[in-house]
Design an enzyme around this catalytic site. Sequence first.
Site, PDB file in Angstrom:
ATOM      1  N   HIS A 101       0.878  -1.171   0.000  1.00  0.00           N
ATOM      2  CA  HIS A 101       0.000   0.000   0.000  1.00  0.00           C
ATOM      3  C   HIS A 101       0.921   1.227   0.000  1.00  0.00           C
ATOM      4  CE1 HIS A 101      -2.302  -2.987   2.421  1.00  0.00           C
ATOM      5  NE2 HIS A 101      -3.388  -2.426   1.945  1.00  0.00           N
ATOM      6  N   ASP A 104       2.392   1.975   3.347  1.00  0.00           N
ATOM      7  CA  ASP A 104       3.312   0.976   3.923  1.00  0.00           C
ATOM      8  C   ASP A 104       4.756   1.386   3.678  1.00  0.00           C
ATOM      9  OD1 ASP A 104       1.069  -0.611   4.262  1.00  0.00           O
ATOM     10  OD2 ASP A 104       1.482  -1.864   2.509  1.00  0.00           O
TER      11      ASP A 104
HETATM   12  C1  XLS Z   1      -7.585  -6.744   4.671  1.00  0.00           C
HETATM   13  C2  XLS Z   1      -7.077  -6.987   3.330  1.00  0.00           C
HETATM   14  C3  XLS Z   1      -5.936  -6.072   2.893  1.00  0.00           C
HETATM   15  C4  XLS Z   1      -5.768  -6.134   1.411  1.00  0.00           C
HETATM   16  C5  XLS Z   1      -4.977  -5.000   0.845  1.00  0.00           C
HETATM   17  O1  XLS Z   1      -8.357  -7.501   5.215  1.00  0.00           O
HETATM   18  O2  XLS Z   1      -6.733  -8.325   3.220  1.00  0.00           O
HETATM   19  O3  XLS Z   1      -4.779  -6.400   3.579  1.00  0.00           O
HETATM   20  O4  XLS Z   1      -5.193  -7.331   1.016  1.00  0.00           O
HETATM   21  O5  XLS Z   1      -5.533  -3.769   1.101  1.00  0.00           O
END
Ligand code: XLS
Length: 438
Positions: A101, A104
């Site tokens: 993201h 991140d």
């Molecule tokens: C949350 C999601 C998230 C997505 C990416 O539950 O799994 O981590 O994979 O935004």
Amino acid sequence: MSEIFKNIPKIKYEGSRSRNPLSFKYYDPDRVIMGKTMKEHLPFAMAWWHNLCAAGTDMFGRDTADKSFGAEKGTMEHAKAKVDAGFEFMTKLGIEYFCFHDVDIVPEADDIKETNRRLDEITDYILEKMNETGIKCLWGTANMFSNPRFMNGAGSTNTLDVYCFAAAQIKKAIELTVKLKGKGYVFWGGREGYETLLNTDVKFEQENIASLMKMAVEYGRSIGFEGDFYIEPKPKEPMKHQYDFDAATAIGFLRQYGLDKDFKMNIEANHATLAGHTFQHELRISAINGMLGSIDANQGDYLLGWDTDEFPFDVYESTLCMYEVLKAGGLTGGFNFDAKNRRPSNTYEDMFYGFILGMDTFALGLIKAAELIEDGRIDEFVKNRYSSFDSQLGKKIRDGKATLAELAAVAEEMGNVRDVAAGRQENLESILNSILFS
Ligand code: XLS
Ligand code: NI
Ligand code: NI
């Protein structure tokens, strides 16, 4: 740059009898299965957020793991240290891809222009590391759920200014994905849903989400993004109800708004179980609609009602997953470990044990799924189960040419049905067991 995971060597395949915890028991990258190497079948990815950012904080307690990697948290030095740690980690495990993201990879600034400048700087650094190591980007995404501005959603927000902010973050995240040559771009609708219908205009919100996705596709294609856009369905958490409830719902939404040509599904195992489905169900529904794109490889806990994001160890699940993937001819994306260590598994070694477990679980799943397909009994049974439709009348029905009256006349002629074949579930389950434990 000095080594971060000092006591950890490069992880090698040593076979199932090895007692070395820092070795693969089943993941043998060069082993050929059904004409392809394991490495080709299983493009594994590291999730930046769980592996390099999350440090054990939960609702009841603070960090248990040290993920500072020698730098002060919240600084660009720390952002770079995470890049160093991430690339050393992936290299040591032989992981070829990562997912991220926007937030991140850098600390978010007060002003989006400064955040974007930081993103440019860090992705220059990430690109250098990618060129050095050959590691690639699987997919990028924008975090449109953590910042308080998104408390009412992003595409589904009631506030125009927030909608613009979501657009800006998506625009930048797609640009970064293109810069890093990512294979995909993910929309996980973290807060795209509602807490109560008493304050919610569902139609308005869904139309706005679709518009935002349409704009994202148009922009992405205009700057040369050729990969897939993905929806990652999840039924709830953080919202009581999320619009991308499951694969069937998300596929219906995409078709309704004409987005189905550009999007596929990113199926997460734990989200499937939260929706009251098996992982295999979500994969099958995506595959039969031509929309099986990528996988978030993790595992939930059947006794807990939330997204525990555990490293997968359940070989039944991974076998049935790989059975679906093999039958679909593989993924366009890969297997992203959207998984985190349990809170007390807080050392560097534990980070590696998590991935070793996950990679071995999928490798074993692949081996067993291939055996299941080569054995052929299950596929044969399913094929024969519908063989009554091979008749002329059956073909007419399949071609959509039969009439209700015609079929009723056949029934009346028979008077009653005398022969309905058994389902044989228990027998099929023992075939599965005999293959798993042979
Ligand atoms: C949350 C999601 C998230 C997505 C990416 O539950 O799994 O981590 O994979 O935004
Ligand atoms: Ni996920
Ligand atoms: Ni999740």
